[in-house]
Scaffold this motif. Sequence first.
Motif, mmCIF file in Angstrom:
data_model
loop_
_atom_site.group_PDB
_atom_site.id
_atom_site.type_symbol
_atom_site.label_atom_id
_atom_site.label_comp_id
_atom_site.label_asym_id
_atom_site.label_seq_id
_atom_site.Cartn_x
_atom_site.Cartn_y
_atom_site.Cartn_z
ATOM 1 N N HIS A 1 25.484 4.224 -6.338
ATOM 2 C CA HIS A 1 24.790 5.197 -7.175
ATOM 3 C C HIS A 1 23.385 5.546 -6.688
ATOM 4 O O HIS A 1 23.024 6.728 -6.622
ATOM 5 C CB HIS A 1 24.738 4.683 -8.616
ATOM 6 C CG HIS A 1 26.074 4.450 -9.215
ATOM 7 N ND1 HIS A 1 26.818 3.310 -8.967
ATOM 8 C CD2 HIS A 1 26.832 5.220 -10.041
ATOM 9 C CE1 HIS A 1 27.958 3.372 -9.614
ATOM 10 N NE2 HIS A 1 28.004 4.514 -10.268
ATOM 11 N N ILE A 2 22.571 4.539 -6.360
ATOM 12 C CA ILE A 2 21.187 4.819 -5.959
ATOM 13 C C ILE A 2 21.114 5.456 -4.568
ATOM 14 O O ILE A 2 20.507 6.526 -4.414
ATOM 15 C CB ILE A 2 20.332 3.544 -6.036
ATOM 16 C CG1 ILE A 2 20.160 3.112 -7.500
ATOM 17 C CG2 ILE A 2 18.968 3.762 -5.392
ATOM 18 C CD1 ILE A 2 19.407 1.809 -7.687
ATOM 19 N N PRO A 3 21.693 4.850 -3.524
ATOM 20 C CA PRO A 3 21.558 5.483 -2.202
ATOM 21 C C PRO A 3 22.176 6.873 -2.125
ATOM 22 O O PRO A 3 21.579 7.783 -1.535
ATOM 23 C CB PRO A 3 22.254 4.501 -1.255
ATOM 24 C CG PRO A 3 23.077 3.617 -2.118
ATOM 25 C CD PRO A 3 22.410 3.561 -3.439
ATOM 26 N N VAL A 4 23.345 7.059 -2.728
ATOM 27 C CA VAL A 4 24.003 8.368 -2.650
ATOM 28 C C VAL A 4 23.217 9.409 -3.434
ATOM 29 O O VAL A 4 23.057 10.560 -2.976
ATOM 30 C CB VAL A 4 25.458 8.273 -3.166
ATOM 31 C CG1 VAL A 4 26.063 9.666 -3.326
ATOM 32 C CG2 VAL A 4 26.298 7.441 -2.204
ATOM 33 N N SER A 5 22.702 9.069 -4.610
ATOM 34 C CA SER A 5 21.949 10.044 -5.399
ATOM 35 C C SER A 5 20.650 10.444 -4.703
ATOM 36 O O SER A 5 20.251 11.613 -4.752
ATOM 37 C CB SER A 5 21.653 9.482 -6.793
ATOM 38 O OG SER A 5 20.882 8.293 -6.726
ATOM 39 N N ILE A 6 19.991 9.496 -4.027
ATOM 40 C CA ILE A 6 18.769 9.830 -3.287
ATOM 41 C C ILE A 6 19.087 10.766 -2.125
ATOM 42 O O ILE A 6 18.461 11.828 -1.959
ATOM 43 C CB ILE A 6 18.087 8.552 -2.763
ATOM 44 C CG1 ILE A 6 17.546 7.715 -3.919
ATOM 45 C CG2 ILE A 6 16.946 8.906 -1.800
ATOM 46 C CD1 ILE A 6 16.976 6.370 -3.492
ATOM 47 N N ILE A 7 20.065 10.382 -1.307
ATOM 48 C CA ILE A 7 20.393 11.174 -0.121
ATOM 49 C C ILE A 7 20.908 12.557 -0.513
ATOM 50 O O ILE A 7 20.520 13.568 0.091
ATOM 51 C CB ILE A 7 21.426 10.424 0.738
ATOM 52 C CG1 ILE A 7 20.808 9.135 1.291
ATOM 53 C CG2 ILE A 7 21.928 11.302 1.883
ATOM 54 C CD1 ILE A 7 21.800 8.208 1.967
ATOM 55 N N ALA A 8 21.748 12.626 -1.537
ATOM 56 C CA ALA A 8 22.284 13.919 -1.978
ATOM 57 C C ALA A 8 21.179 14.817 -2.517
ATOM 58 O O ALA A 8 21.163 16.030 -2.255
ATOM 59 C CB ALA A 8 23.359 13.702 -3.042
ATOM 60 N N THR A 9 20.246 14.249 -3.274
ATOM 61 C CA THR A 9 19.144 15.046 -3.824
ATOM 62 C C THR A 9 18.273 15.609 -2.717
ATOM 63 O O THR A 9 17.897 16.794 -2.737
ATOM 64 C CB THR A 9 18.290 14.186 -4.773
ATOM 65 O OG1 THR A 9 19.108 13.705 -5.837
ATOM 66 C CG2 THR A 9 17.137 14.999 -5.351
ATOM 67 N N VAL A 10 17.926 14.776 -1.731
ATOM 68 C CA VAL A 10 17.117 15.242 -0.608
ATOM 69 C C VAL A 10 17.861 16.325 0.166
ATOM 70 O O VAL A 10 17.269 17.344 0.575
ATOM 71 C CB VAL A 10 16.740 14.063 0.313
ATOM 72 C CG1 VAL A 10 16.074 14.561 1.585
ATOM 73 C CG2 VAL A 10 15.833 13.085 -0.414
ATOM 74 N N PHE A 11 19.152 16.142 0.367
ATOM 75 C CA PHE A 11 19.950 17.130 1.099
ATOM 76 C C PHE A 11 19.930 18.479 0.392
ATOM 77 O O PHE A 11 19.684 19.524 1.017
ATOM 78 C CB PHE A 11 21.383 16.631 1.257
ATOM 79 C CG PHE A 11 22.257 17.526 2.085
ATOM 80 C CD1 PHE A 11 22.322 17.372 3.467
ATOM 81 C CD2 PHE A 11 23.002 18.537 1.504
ATOM 82 C CE1 PHE A 11 23.112 18.204 4.246
ATOM 83 C CE2 PHE A 11 23.793 19.377 2.274
ATOM 84 C CZ PHE A 11 23.847 19.214 3.644
ATOM 85 N N VAL A 12 20.168 18.478 -0.912
ATOM 86 C CA VAL A 12 20.225 19.736 -1.673
ATOM 87 C C VAL A 12 18.847 20.398 -1.731
ATOM 88 O O VAL A 12 18.706 21.604 -1.480
ATOM 89 C CB VAL A 12 20.767 19.472 -3.093
ATOM 90 C CG1 VAL A 12 20.652 20.737 -3.947
ATOM 91 C CG2 VAL A 12 22.219 19.019 -3.023
ATOM 92 N N PHE A 13 17.820 19.616 -2.070
ATOM 93 C CA PHE A 13 16.462 20.154 -2.205
ATOM 94 C C PHE A 13 15.972 20.723 -0.869
ATOM 95 O O PHE A 13 15.451 21.844 -0.794
ATOM 96 C CB PHE A 13 15.520 19.056 -2.710
ATOM 97 C CG PHE A 13 14.215 19.561 -3.258
ATOM 98 C CD1 PHE A 13 13.893 20.908 -3.266
ATOM 99 C CD2 PHE A 13 13.282 18.669 -3.767
ATOM 100 C CE1 PHE A 13 12.684 21.367 -3.776
ATOM 101 C CE2 PHE A 13 12.063 19.108 -4.280
ATOM 102 C CZ PHE A 13 11.770 20.468 -4.276
ATOM 103 N N CYS A 14 16.140 19.955 0.212
ATOM 104 C CA CYS A 14 15.706 20.419 1.527
ATOM 105 C C CYS A 14 16.534 21.613 1.998
ATOM 106 O O CYS A 14 16.015 22.514 2.672
ATOM 107 C CB CYS A 14 15.803 19.292 2.543
ATOM 108 S SG CYS A 14 14.549 18.008 2.332
#
Length: 330
Positions: A221-234
């Motif tokens: 939950h934590i690593p995937v949500s961080i990486i996915a958020t950065v991917f979408v935002f960037c």
Amino acid sequence: MAKLIVSLSPHAHGSDTVERNMYGVIIALVPALLVSFLYFGIGSAIVCAASVAACVFFEWAITKYLLKRPTSIADGSAILTGLLLGFNLPSNLPVWIIIIGALVAIGIGKMTFGGLGCNPFNPALVGRCFLLVSFPAQMTSWPQVGQLASYADATTGATPLSIMKMAVKTEQASYLNELPDSFAMLLGNVPDGAGTIGEVCALALLLGLAYMLWKKIITWHIPVSIIATVFVFCGLLHLACPYYADPVSAILSGGLMLGAIFMATDYVTSPMTHKGQLIYGVCIGLLTVVIRNWGSYPEGMSFAILIMNAFTPLINTYVKPKRFGEVVKK
């Protein structure tokens, strides 16, 4: 005689122990540690060894002489803190600065609050951010990959994050042409400054993530949500303005992988429920992108995690599950 207080049934039984989880994370760090030796050689060995030794010593000394209780160094938490602190440092950092960072990480970040399980902030990041503020020149001097026999006199260079920062600052997308390709950043084969010891190879960190998921030391939950958020935002920023880096480069650069997999997932300082962990991870991802692009420092992962560490009690309160048998008021 101390009383053993047992709560009412039902009881959950498991094989998890503090020692098992701590040493499990240490094993997961081995691929990244070996790669750091391959790329930085003696510099990586000196920094990591000094960091681990200092953290273990300070925890032993504080528990024995200040707290006057049995030492806790056998549980592996001090070794893990030392490794993570070393992973967040450049491979040419002087030993005396490393010792100061270890003292802050263990003495202030951990033992001041009562030791393992009581600290509100990730100890290794407390030490790292203290050193970053106190010794900014030494903490932002990045040795180039391949200088295996160099330590204090290592040649330094620009990291991918500093190149991204310059592109945003000048609003010139041409700077992004200097970035290494994604495959090179995945393997850590960056010709100029690669960053800290532990963030050099994203693939090695992903191997550690796979091991911890396999052993059920952490959840996704934590690593995937961080990486996915950065991917979408960037990705949205890159589509809007080409001088923002593409999302793949943003994920593979800097300490994002190291922070998302090994720092943000710390048991003590992260939310307890899966829903809370998703909220926590999304907020870390958003803060990281904001600090990277519009803050003073090129990297924002450490600050983002520490900020969300402070919000963890509020997140736990917000997503607190209903008690068994509790009547929901309408």
